[in-house]
Design a protein around this motif. Structure first.
Motif, PDB file in Angstrom:
ATOM      1  N   MET A   1      -3.218   8.147 -15.123  1.00 20.42           N
ATOM      2  CA  MET A   1      -3.509   6.852 -14.512  1.00 20.42           C
ATOM      3  C   MET A   1      -2.231   6.246 -13.973  1.00 20.42           C
ATOM      4  O   MET A   1      -1.127   6.712 -14.274  1.00 20.42           O
ATOM      5  N   VAL A   2      -2.410   5.206 -13.156  1.00 17.44           N
ATOM      6  CA  VAL A   2      -1.282   4.516 -12.543  1.00 17.44           C
ATOM      7  C   VAL A   2      -1.264   3.080 -13.045  1.00 17.44           C
ATOM      8  O   VAL A   2      -2.299   2.401 -13.053  1.00 17.44           O
ATOM      9  N   LYS A   3      -0.080   2.622 -13.455  1.00 19.47           N
ATOM     10  CA  LYS A   3       0.060   1.271 -13.979  1.00 19.47           C
ATOM     11  C   LYS A   3       1.231   0.568 -13.291  1.00 19.47           C
ATOM     12  O   LYS A   3       2.210   1.199 -12.911  1.00 19.47           O
ATOM     13  N   LEU A   4       1.092  -0.757 -13.142  1.00 24.15           N
ATOM     14  CA  LEU A   4       2.125  -1.580 -12.540  1.00 24.15           C
ATOM     15  C   LEU A   4       2.781  -2.427 -13.638  1.00 24.15           C
ATOM     16  O   LEU A   4       2.088  -3.090 -14.424  1.00 24.15           O
TER      17      LEU A   4
ATOM     18  N   GLN B   1       0.803  -1.226   0.000  1.00 28.88           N
ATOM     19  CA  GLN B   1       0.000   0.000   0.000  1.00 28.88           C
ATOM     20  C   GLN B   1       0.839   1.280   0.000  1.00 28.88           C
ATOM     21  O   GLN B   1       0.748   2.106   0.910  1.00 28.88           O
ATOM     22  N   PRO B   2       1.687   1.438  -1.005  1.00 32.01           N
ATOM     23  CA  PRO B   2       2.432   2.703  -1.101  1.00 32.01           C
ATOM     24  C   PRO B   2       1.476   3.874  -1.213  1.00 32.01           C
ATOM     25  O   PRO B   2       0.414   3.773  -1.873  1.00 32.01           O
ATOM     26  N   SER B   3       1.809   4.981  -0.564  1.00 36.74           N
ATOM     27  CA  SER B   3       0.932   6.144  -0.598  1.00 36.74           C
ATOM     28  C   SER B   3       1.741   7.418  -0.778  1.00 36.74           C
ATOM     29  O   SER B   3       2.885   7.514  -0.319  1.00 36.74           O
TER      30      SER B   3
ATOM     31  N   LEU C   1      -2.896   9.560  -1.748  1.00 37.43           N
ATOM     32  CA  LEU C   1      -3.225   8.563  -2.765  1.00 37.43           C
ATOM     33  C   LEU C   1      -2.648   7.239  -2.277  1.00 37.43           C
ATOM     34  O   LEU C   1      -1.432   7.072  -2.207  1.00 37.43           O
ATOM     35  N   VAL C   2      -3.517   6.309  -1.906  1.00 41.17           N
ATOM     36  CA  VAL C   2      -3.089   5.002  -1.420  1.00 41.17           C
ATOM     37  C   VAL C   2      -3.326   3.982  -2.532  1.00 41.17           C
ATOM     38  O   VAL C   2      -4.452   3.857  -3.037  1.00 41.17           O
TER      39      VAL C   2
ATOM     40  N   ASN D   1      -9.797   5.558  -6.800  1.00 41.40           N
ATOM     41  CA  ASN D   1     -11.115   5.969  -6.268  1.00 41.40           C
ATOM     42  C   ASN D   1     -11.168   7.447  -5.939  1.00 41.40           C
ATOM     43  O   ASN D   1     -12.151   7.936  -5.374  1.00 41.40           O
ATOM     44  N   LYS D   2     -10.098   8.165  -6.273  1.00 43.54           N
ATOM     45  CA  LYS D   2     -10.082   9.617  -6.072  1.00 43.54           C
ATOM     46  C   LYS D   2      -9.101  10.225  -7.052  1.00 43.54           C
ATOM     47  O   LYS D   2      -8.230   9.515  -7.597  1.00 43.54           O
TER      48      LYS D   2
END
Length: 822
Positions: free
Chosen positions: A760-763, A731-733, A742-743, A777-778
């Protein structure tokens, strides 16, 4: 009256020729922009710009036009006589009967001086042109032989290959040069050298009063024992090149903007190499800096390699390791089943698609599996020196008696410890410490040769080798190998080469002379349709070689990360290229599965800033694995296309040369680009073992000079030597300026990458293959203009967790660029 008219006409004629002798026996030569004056002893007394009416000679340091070294002493002439009718200078030296005749030829922009005759030449060590001291200190072109300030330049050009640029500092004729590998260092420039100019040669060199220019020609009419290449005793065999007679130079003084055009005129007029690409001289052709894709290819995979080259916008595809052996240059049979004929097929297939193929060589290095070594060694393999067997030996003898150990007990730069007797190569472990001299712990019949008995007084030669575990050549074998490389190009149509390992030519005992002869022989033996049209670079520059090579391309990627390996050396090299009027290159970079698009744009922006190309080394296997292959290849094509079109302004180039800002490039349409400054900073979050409830987050400050915008970041787990590869980061934030954090609902594992592009965030895994798109979600946190407080948090599972590396990025205002004519 008639006599007066006659004298006036004679004087006027001599003025038009730009040469006259004054009442004080001064001899003055003139071109359109420059005058050069000698006194009655042949010593320089003036080097003056006519337009500026400025004297550039440092008179108190001035030397003769031509000095002679004899019996170890440099002798300046005592008398100089100008023969106007023949256009010759007669120089007389202190030793009785020692005289030189120098032919002088004036052109519009330069003056040539050729040593036509020297008496007692057999007893002369060398002749020395200069040093010619000047007051110019701004820019010293140590290889090209030009010194210049913003308004005026003075240059020296050696007009044949035996006239060596520089000063005879040592008998080996190896000129001084900065070596990044000296002392075992490979990663980068030594700390003490970071703020110095790293010179490679001394045709021009800086001095306390400004600069000097110099050249020389050595008499090689007899064998010499010299210090050479980490050997205190080395045999330099006699070499018949006509001696010092014929040594020739050109001197010029012109306005600084006219330097390149003047050298071009000298090349054409004096018959020097003058490579032309598409009708444009190589030193002024934008395509001299063409980047290239370095990738192994062969008959079975050429099509795919060409597809990738074209996708990346490359016009040159280069094989970095094509040979089974060096010496006869047999190509790898699996990739090229019909040897050179297969390469010719590849060249023709590539040409049909607008791609030129190139290869990497190690010049005169000879692998131990080559026919020059096995089963019978070629007698032209380089020898450090010779002795004789002190007694007969049998084929199984492990100790070999020799009469003299001088050439055999030099252990520095002696990797293979090999000798040759007849047709047998023998390796030894050491030399006895005292008489009787013996080679100890010998291994007989190595490298496929045959052990045999040998007689007393048989010759035994110490073979010269290299740390690459290869043998080298004497001059005759060097010439044969150079011609073989030329024949390879003639028969296949290859269009690019790198002469790596040119220092191997020092094995001849002739230093830079042999090194430059190797490339000249190759160039001279190319067929007319290839001569001057093959892009070539090397591991060593050189004064005469400057006229042949397209560019140098130093900087290796093997010793650190993409951005770190030899970075300072690459930047220092850009200064070298500018000083020496050469096209610029950044060196080699390695595209690995973990290389990021951001790394690639960093390199491309730096290249655009210096107008420098590069070599990008990769493999089909790597590109198959890389998840962002298409994005990277598109960036390469976009940036290099823009650079070649000249869309970047000088102000933009200056900013791109800085390491403080990065850039992103986009194409709006075929004629318009958007250049976007990128401001970034790197941070590190370290696992902290504290008591329960105690905060373990990290706080950073990021300055955003751009507008307010959603944050962009790249987060990776970078394990060290003692970290547990199984530890994860949960859970990096990220929280910015007290906004809601942002979690990210995931566990980051070793080698994985979290990337946010502001939308957006991608892994990704370590090869940039997409694993997951994170549902948010935010909204993403917003970076304010100016200072931003960033709090980074998360939880390690287990101890010995790896550091978390965080890069924060912000985009500046796009700058619109248009192609020329739009």
């Amino acid at each position: 009256m008639k006599n007066t008219v006659k004298r006036t006409l004679i004087y006027s004629s001599m003025m038009l020729l730009g040469v006259w002798e004054s009442a004080h026996a001064q001899v003055n030569f003139k071109t359109k922009q420059w005058s050069l004056q000698l006194d009655a002893t042949g010593k320089l007394t003036s080097m003056k710009s006519i337009a500026l009416q400025q004297e550039f000679l440092v008179k108190e340091k001035a030397s003769a036009l031509l000095s002679v070294k004899k019996d170890g002493k440099v002798l300046a002439p005592q008398h100089c006589e100008w023969k106007a009718k023949s256009g010759e200078l007669l120089l007389s030296y202190p030793q009785p009967g020692l005289e030189a005749i120098v032919k002088v030829q004036q052109e519009d922009n330069y003056i040539s001086f050729e040593l036509k005759k020297l008496t007692h030449t057999e007893a002369v060590d060398l002749v020395l042109w200069g040093p010619y001291p000047t007051r110019i200190a701004d820019t010293i072109g140590e290889v090209v032989g030009v010194v210049r300030n913003p308004r005026f330049a003075i240059g020296l050009q050696a007009l044949n290959v035996k006239t060596l640029g520089g000063y005879p500092n040592n008998e080996s004729d190896i000129e001084p040069s900065y070596d990044v590998f000296e002392g075992g260092n490979k990663v980068d420039v030594k700390g003490d050298d970071l703020h110095k100019q790293l010179f490679r040669g001394d045709v021009a060199r800086p001095t306390e009063y400004g600069s000097s220019l110099q050249a020389y020609c050595r008499n090689r009419n007899k064998d010499r024992i010299i210090e050479n290449w980490s050997h205190s005793s080395y045999l330099a065999p006699a070499f018949n090149d006509g001696g010092v007679a014929g040594s020739k130079i050109a001197l010029f003084g012109v306005s600084t903007p006219e330097v390149l055009s003047t050298i071009s005129q000298i090349e054409v007029k004096e018959g020097l190499p003058h490579p032309m690409f598409d009708g444009i001289w190589g030193k002024q052709n934008v395509h001299a800096t063409d980047s290239y894709l370095i990738m192994d290819f062969g008959m079975d995979n050429l099509k795919e390699a060409m597809d990738l080259a074209q996708q990346g916008g490359f016009r040159y595809l280069y094989h970095g390791d094509p040979f089974e052996n060096w010496g006869h240059f047999k190509l790898k049979s699996k990739a090229f089943p019909q040897n050179w004929a297969s390469m010719k097929q590849c060249v023709e297939l590539a040409k049909a698609r607008g791609i030129a193929l190139g290869i990497h060589t190690l010049s005169n290095f000879i692998t131990t599996n080559d026919a020059y070594v096995t089963p019978k060694p070629d007698p032209r393999l380089a020898k450090v020196g010779y002795s004789r067997l002190s007694s007969a030996i049998e084929a199984n003898a492990k100790e070999i008696g020799i009469q003299n150990p001088t050439f055999f007990n030099q252990m520095e730069n002696n990797t293979l410890k090999a000798v040759v007797v007849g047709d047998e190569i023998i390796r030894y472990g050491s030399v006895s410490a005292s008489t009787p001299w013996k080679l100890l712990n010998c291994e007989r019949g190595v490298f496929g040769t045959t052990a045999a008995a040998h007689e007393q007084n048989d010759s035994i030669g110490k073979l010269m080798d290299h740390p690459y575990k290869v043998f080298l050549t004497n001059y005759a074998l060097q010439e044969e190998m150079s011609k073989t490389i030329a024949r390879l190009f003639n028969e296949t149509g290859l269009r690019q080469i790198s002469f790596d390992g040119l220092e191997g030519c020092w094995s001849s005992g002739m230093g830079q002379y042999a090194r430059q002869q190797f490339t000249k022989t190759w160039y001279d033996n190319l067929k007319p349709e290839l001569q001057g049209k093959v892009i070539n670079d090397a591991s060593n520059p050189g004064h005469y070689f400057w006229h042949i090579y397209t560019r140098m391309n130093w900087g290796e990627p093997w010793y650190a990360g993409f951005r770190e390996s030899q970075l300072q050396l690459r930047l220092k090299n850009q200064q070298f290229y500018i000083r020496n009027l050469m096209p610029a290159m950044l060196g080699w970079f390695s595209l690995r599965p973990e290389t990021t698009p951001e790394d690639i744009e960093w390199m491309l922006a730096l290249g655009a800033g210096y107008n420098a190309g590069f070599g990008l080394s990769t493999s089909l296997e790597t590109l198959h694995k890389h998840g962002k292959k298409d994005e990277i290849l598109a960036l390469l094509k976009l940036w290099e296309g823009a650079r070649m079109q000249g869309v970047f302004s000088e102000t933009q180039k200056e900013r791109m040369r800085s390491l403080k800002t990065e850039f992103h490039l986009e194409a709006s349409d075929k004629k318009t680009y958007k250049l976007i400054p990128v401001y970034n900073a790197y941070f590190k979050h370290v696992q902290q073992l504290k008591q329960p409830g105690e905060p373990v987050f990290s706080t950073f400050t990021f300055n955003n000079p751009a507008s307010e915008q959603a944050v962009e970041f790249i987060i990776t787990m970078a394990p060290g030597k003692e970290t547990d590869s199984e530890v994860m980061f949960d859970q990096p934030s990220i929280a910015i300026n007290h906004q809601d954090a942002l979690v990210l609902p995931l566990s980051l594992k070793k080698g994985q990458i979290l990337k946010c592009d502001g939308k957006m965030v991608k892994l990704y895994n370590k090869q940039w293959q997409l694993l997951q798109t994170i549902e948010l979600n935010k909204p993403l946190p917003i970076l304010a203009v100016g200072s931003n407080e960033i709090i980074f948090d998360g939880k390690y599972t287990g101890e010995s967790g790896a550091d978390i590396k965080i890069e924060i990025r912000a985009n500046g205002t796009p700058e619109i660029l248009k192609t020329k004519g739009v």
